[in-house]
Design an enzyme around this catalytic site. Structure first.
Site, PDB file in Angstrom:
ATOM      1  N   HIS A  10       0.840  -1.200   0.000  1.00  0.00           N
ATOM      2  CA  HIS A  10       0.000   0.000   0.000  1.00  0.00           C
ATOM      3  C   HIS A  10       0.875   1.250   0.000  1.00  0.00           C
ATOM      4  CE1 HIS A  10      -3.442   2.513   0.996  1.00  0.00           C
ATOM      5  NE2 HIS A  10      -2.789   2.992   2.029  1.00  0.00           N
ATOM      6  N   HIS A 126       8.612  -2.230   9.933  1.00  0.00           N
ATOM      7  CA  HIS A 126       7.672  -1.215   9.460  1.00  0.00           C
ATOM      8  C   HIS A 126       7.612  -0.002  10.394  1.00  0.00           C
ATOM      9  CE1 HIS A 126       3.701  -0.155   7.481  1.00  0.00           C
ATOM     10  NE2 HIS A 126       3.553   0.478   8.630  1.00  0.00           N
ATOM     11  N   HIS A 130       8.958   4.043  10.271  1.00  0.00           N
ATOM     12  CA  HIS A 130       8.182   5.235  10.620  1.00  0.00           C
ATOM     13  C   HIS A 130       8.924   6.064  11.674  1.00  0.00           C
ATOM     14  CE1 HIS A 130       4.565   4.944   8.325  1.00  0.00           C
ATOM     15  NE2 HIS A 130       4.072   3.868   8.914  1.00  0.00           N
ATOM     16  N   ASP A 331       2.223   5.459   4.807  1.00  0.00           N
ATOM     17  CA  ASP A 331       3.149   4.445   4.294  1.00  0.00           C
ATOM     18  C   ASP A 331       3.994   4.941   3.131  1.00  0.00           C
ATOM     19  OD1 ASP A 331       2.274   2.750   6.221  1.00  0.00           O
ATOM     20  OD2 ASP A 331       1.356   1.281   4.878  1.00  0.00           O
TER      21      ASP A 331
END
Length: 562
Positions: A10, A126, A130, A331
């Protein structure tokens, strides 16, 4: 050292970091024209390498924003060490072979890049990617709390980290049962919008409702925090996903419940209560952790922090001295986060950089723009002083498409791929929504203002270069710039620095000279449902397929026949 950041999935994207500096950062959607494009960021990789003037063999590190195996990397690069496939993928491949189904592979006309045998492959979790995007662009190395909150990534949804001395250390991690972002997405779907895209509409609708009228109506649908701890996990039930034209659409069964609540209590009321809940719950999470860590410095990333009203709530408590939100918080910011982490992991003494701009995408010279205009046999003219010419038109309430320099990274147009209009008349908001953006009338617009004038337009002001936090507009100014003041008297500003974007700053200055207001209504150069334009031919199509009055590309001006 050249580090190529990659995110597959995504909001697929790629970024190039060279010696700790961000050289390029772009989402695949800008090239494919499919919003939230998923899958392989082929065109993004191609752009990043070209922008850096390097080949695949010049890449020292490929940093992927997941700890899971990504066998599809071999569809982009030749020469990578083989990644072990998960047992599930191995079984799926065996079944496909037996039944004669095609396996994953690319045709010859798809470009692949040969990498050096010495290239290193980093798998960056992930939420760590971030966290890195926020911490390493915060501009300081002092101790800070880092909060990363989104739907889910690598099994986690809500993570707290300590950033200090160039290092990021995990403090607490929660799974999907903690996700306020999933809750907000379910509300968004219940309102009839795309979970994973329409949350900004929910936020924009919320000020039109009164949460006190429906207090408690959403209890049981969201996680609850108290004193920094998750005291009531959420059970979101079965998760569904579908790939529609290259973009992923999410669905939870609870959205059916939400639709019924919307029907009973009204769209505005449910949106208002959902907004109140996330502000309340994130406050219950973040402020206790700031106290435990003994810091007033906060950095944030993850899709939930695209909610500018939440960010305003945090800032206005006065409990945060340094508040940094990575502006490409969703994302599509993972690639640059993974690359920054890979760099700082190898260079632990390196200082955190100040994120001074987001102009990391493609740009086009006047010669390239004119070639496009001539090829399409369009009537246009070259303008010696484009800022002055456009300011005249804006002062007359014309709607201008402004296409200049390098395209912005992230979801906001920041004066290089923008649609501009005077904010001095209230009806201008409705005009753009109906004639140009073709979207709901309640949707607000952002102002771009001179950095030097922010105290005139913002209460409790600070520099806000990226439209990532809203502020209350002082009462005397609300009637002067009504087209950008939302129903709750807030603005979502971009403070424009002359050093950061001198051409855009001068345009605002010329407009201010003519009208007395050094502020413009600024929205992204696109129509609803499409990504921000990247190439001149996309700007031309948007111009002729909407109610825009003129298009300023480089030093050239296109006008419609009156």
């Amino acid at each position: 050292m050249n580090i190529l950041g990659i995110h597959l999935g995504h909001d697929a994207c790629a970024a190039l970091v060279r010696d700790g500096e961000i050289v390029a950062d772009v989402a695949e959607e800008r090239f494919t024209r499919i919003k939230h494009q998923s899958g392989l960021p082929r065109l993004s990789v191609d752009y990043c390498l070209n922008a850096g003037g390097i080949s695949g063999e010049d890449v020292d590190v490929i940093a992927v924003a997941t700890i899971n195996p990504v066998p599809d990397l071999h569809l982009l690069f030749d020469g990578l060490p083989r990644q072990k496939k998960s047992r599930l993928v191995q079984i799926q491949d065996i079944i496909k072979k037996r039944k004669g189904f095609p396996l994953r592979g690319v045709p010859r006309y798809f470009k692949k890049w040969t990498v050096s045998p010495k290239v290193e492959l980093d798998s960056v979790e992930h939420h760590l990617a971030h966290a890195a995007s926020a911490y390493y662009t915060s501009g300081h190395d002092e101790k800070q709390l880092i909060a990363t909150i989104d739907g889910e990534g690598d099994g986690f949804s809500t993570c707290l980290w300590r950033g200090e001395g160039g290092r990021i250390e995990p403090l607490e991690k929660f799974g999907t049962e903690s996700s306020t972002a999933i809750f907000y997405g379910i509300v968004t779907e219940g309102l009839g919008w795309w979970h994973g895209d329409g949350e900004g509409k929910t936020m924009g609708l919320a000020p039109y409702g009164d949460p006190s009228d429906v207090a408690g109506i959403l209890d049981g649908y969201y996680p609850k925090f108290e004193n920094g701890c998750l005291i009531s996990p959420a059970d979101y039930g079965q998760f569904y996903q579908i790939d529609q034209s290259g973009a992923l659409h999410h669905h939870y069964g609870l959205a059916e419940d939400m639709s019924r609540l919307v029907e009973c209590h009204g769209r505005e009321q449910i949106a208002a209560e959902a907004q109140r809940i996330i502000e309340e719950q994130i406050s219950q999470l973040i402020f206790p952790w700031l106290n435990r860590e003994g810091t007033s410095n906060l950095s944030c990333a993850g899709g939930l922090f695209l909610n500018v009203k939440l960010n305003q709530r945090i800032w206005e408590t006065g409990k945060v001295a340094r508040h940094h939100i990575f502006p490409n918080a969703g994302d599509s910011g993972l690639a640059v986060g993974a690359a920054l982490y890979a760099w700082h992991h190898r260079n632990p003494g390196a200082k955190n950089q100040i994120l001074d701009h987001l102009y990391r995408g493609p740009e086009y010279s006047n010669d390239e723009i004119e070639t496009v205009l001539k090829t399409r046999n369009l009537n246009y003219r070259r303008v010696e002083d484009i800022e002055s010419e456009v300011a005249d038109r804006l002062a007359k309430d014309q709607i201008v498409a402004w296409f200049q320099g390098r395209m912005e990274s992230g979801p906001r147009a920041l004066g290089n791929r923008s649609i501009l209009m005077s904010a001095n008349r209230a009806e201008n908001k409705d005009i753009i929504n109906s004639r140009v953006k073709f979207r709901e009338g309640f949707r607000p617009f952002c102002p771009s203002m001179h950095r030097e004038k922010k105290e005139h337009y913002l209460e409790n002001p600070r520099d806000e270069f990226f439209m990532i936090t809203s502020f209350t507009c002082p009462e005397p100014k609300r009637k002067r710039i009504p087209a950008v003041v939302h129903a709750d008297n807030t603005l979502r500003p971009q403070t424009v620095s002359q050093a950061m974007n001198p051409k855009y700053w001068r345009l605002i200055d010329e407009f201010g000279t003519r009208t007395g207001e050094h502020l413009l209504l600024n929205t992204s150069l696109n129509v609803m449902g499409e990504p921000i334009v990247s190439h001149p031919h996309e700007a031309i199509r948007c111009f002729y397929d909407s109610g825009l009055d003129c298009l300023a590309m480089g030093d050239f001006l296109l006008e419609k026949v009156q």
